[in-house]
Enzyme design. Structure first.
Site, PDB file in Angstrom:
ATOM      1  N   GLU A  77       2.879   4.769  61.361  1.00  0.00           N
ATOM      2  CA  GLU A  77       1.767   5.721  61.240  1.00  0.00           C
ATOM      3  C   GLU A  77       2.164   7.157  61.624  1.00  0.00           C
ATOM      4  OE1 GLU A  77      -2.461   4.107  61.484  1.00  0.00           O
ATOM      5  OE2 GLU A  77      -1.569   3.573  63.411  1.00  0.00           O
ATOM      6  N   HIS A  96      -2.429   9.866  68.667  1.00  0.00           N
ATOM      7  CA  HIS A  96      -3.183   8.870  67.884  1.00  0.00           C
ATOM      8  C   HIS A  96      -3.306   7.643  68.763  1.00  0.00           C
ATOM      9  CE1 HIS A  96      -4.520   5.964  65.036  1.00  0.00           C
ATOM     10  NE2 HIS A  96      -3.394   5.285  65.086  1.00  0.00           N
ATOM     11  N   HIS A  98      -5.852   3.930  70.008  1.00  0.00           N
ATOM     12  CA  HIS A  98      -6.817   2.890  69.642  1.00  0.00           C
ATOM     13  C   HIS A  98      -7.637   2.511  70.870  1.00  0.00           C
ATOM     14  CE1 HIS A  98      -3.218   1.463  66.905  1.00  0.00           C
ATOM     15  NE2 HIS A  98      -3.802   2.531  66.384  1.00  0.00           N
ATOM     16  N   HIS A 166     -10.446   1.456  63.708  1.00  0.00           N
ATOM     17  CA  HIS A 166      -9.033   1.665  63.962  1.00  0.00           C
ATOM     18  C   HIS A 166      -8.770   2.440  65.272  1.00  0.00           C
ATOM     19  CE1 HIS A 166      -4.974   3.283  62.128  1.00  0.00           C
ATOM     20  NE2 HIS A 166      -4.877   3.040  63.412  1.00  0.00           N
TER      21      HIS A 166
HETATM   22 ZN   LIG Z   1      -3.209   3.334  64.574  1.00  0.00          ZN
END
Ligand SMILES: [Zn+2]
Length: 245
Positions: A77, A96, A98, A166
């Site tokens: 990603e 980024h 989660h 996500h």
């Molecule tokens: Zn992710």
């Protein structure tokens, strides 16, 4: 300006802090724009943030191509980071993650907004990007520039965007700022969920959010960073301070 060695060391510290504070687990990642090459960014190889060392850090061009892979496997990603740096020249760092705290807000359309002054940095109202709208049924991972660019476009000039089912993206002017906003995003989500069971929520107004951000100097980030370094057993590298918030 920070030299490259300091910048890489600080990126390792950011990984350890985010892991220590429960924002990332085995997954999630944080990057910096390269201090001398604004068309590149630095991100770890695919590894749990808690385990990352300086040797794991890789350089990428904005389209996600590693410039010095030497056998290291990058995150699938990584494109998220490059698309944000490409779209936002002022952004110096991207996270980024989660965090389980934010997921409920990404799947319900429930408003996510600051309920506490320390969380004003998440923006007055956090939007959600749904990959399915354009890309249909996927495994929800952002694994190419096409998806990442759409995500970056949805983020626009904001500091945070949720990704349906996500996680989220946090972008900012410094590594310390994105770590700060990532941790307080998670706190805000948890507080808001708790408050919602008690009654109607009074969110910070747009004016209050603006007032908090006006008075939030680098001192705020430094004070938090020193504390988080201690908790993550990493050395604290002091930065010149501005403001007294
Ligand atoms: Zn992710």
């Amino acid at each position: 300006m920070m030299n490259l060695t300091q910048a890489l060391d600080e990126l390792v510290t950011a990984n350890r802090i985010l892991a220590c504070e429960g924002v990332v687990d085995s997954f999630g990642h944080v990057s910096i724009r390269h201090p001398y090459r604004p068309d590149r960014y630095v991100l770890s190889r695919a590894r749990a943030p808690e385990c990352i060392e300086v040797e794991d850090l890789m350089e990428f061009t904005c389209d996600g191509t590693p410039t010095d892979p030497v056998g290291r496997k990058p995150y699938a990603e990584r494109f998220i980071h490059g698309a944000v740096y490409e779209a936002r020249p002022e952004v110096r760092a991207v996270v980024h993650h989660h965090s389980p705290g934010v997921i409920p807000f990404s799947v319900t359309g429930a408003r996510l907004s600051p309920v506490m002054h320390m969380c004003a940095g998440i923006g007055t109202r956090v939007p959600t990007w749904d990959s399915r709208a354009t890309f249909g049924d996927t495994n929800l991972l952002v694994t190419n520039m096409e998806m990442a660019r759409e995500l970056a476009e949805a983020l626009g000039p904001r500091p945070v965007i949720l990704m349906r089912g996500h996680g989220c993206v946090v972008a900012g002017m410094s590594l310390r700022e994105v770590v700060f906003n990532s941790i307080y995003l998670q706190l805000n989500a948890n507080l808001q969920l708790k408050a919602s069971g008690l009654g109607e929520i009074t969110f910070l107004s747009e004016g209050e959010v603006a007032a908090v951000l006006r008075t939030r100097g680098s001192f705020t980030f430094e004070r938090a960073w020193e504390f988080w370094c201690r908790r993550a057993a990493r050395p604290y590298d002091v930065r010149p301070m501005e403001g007294t918030a």
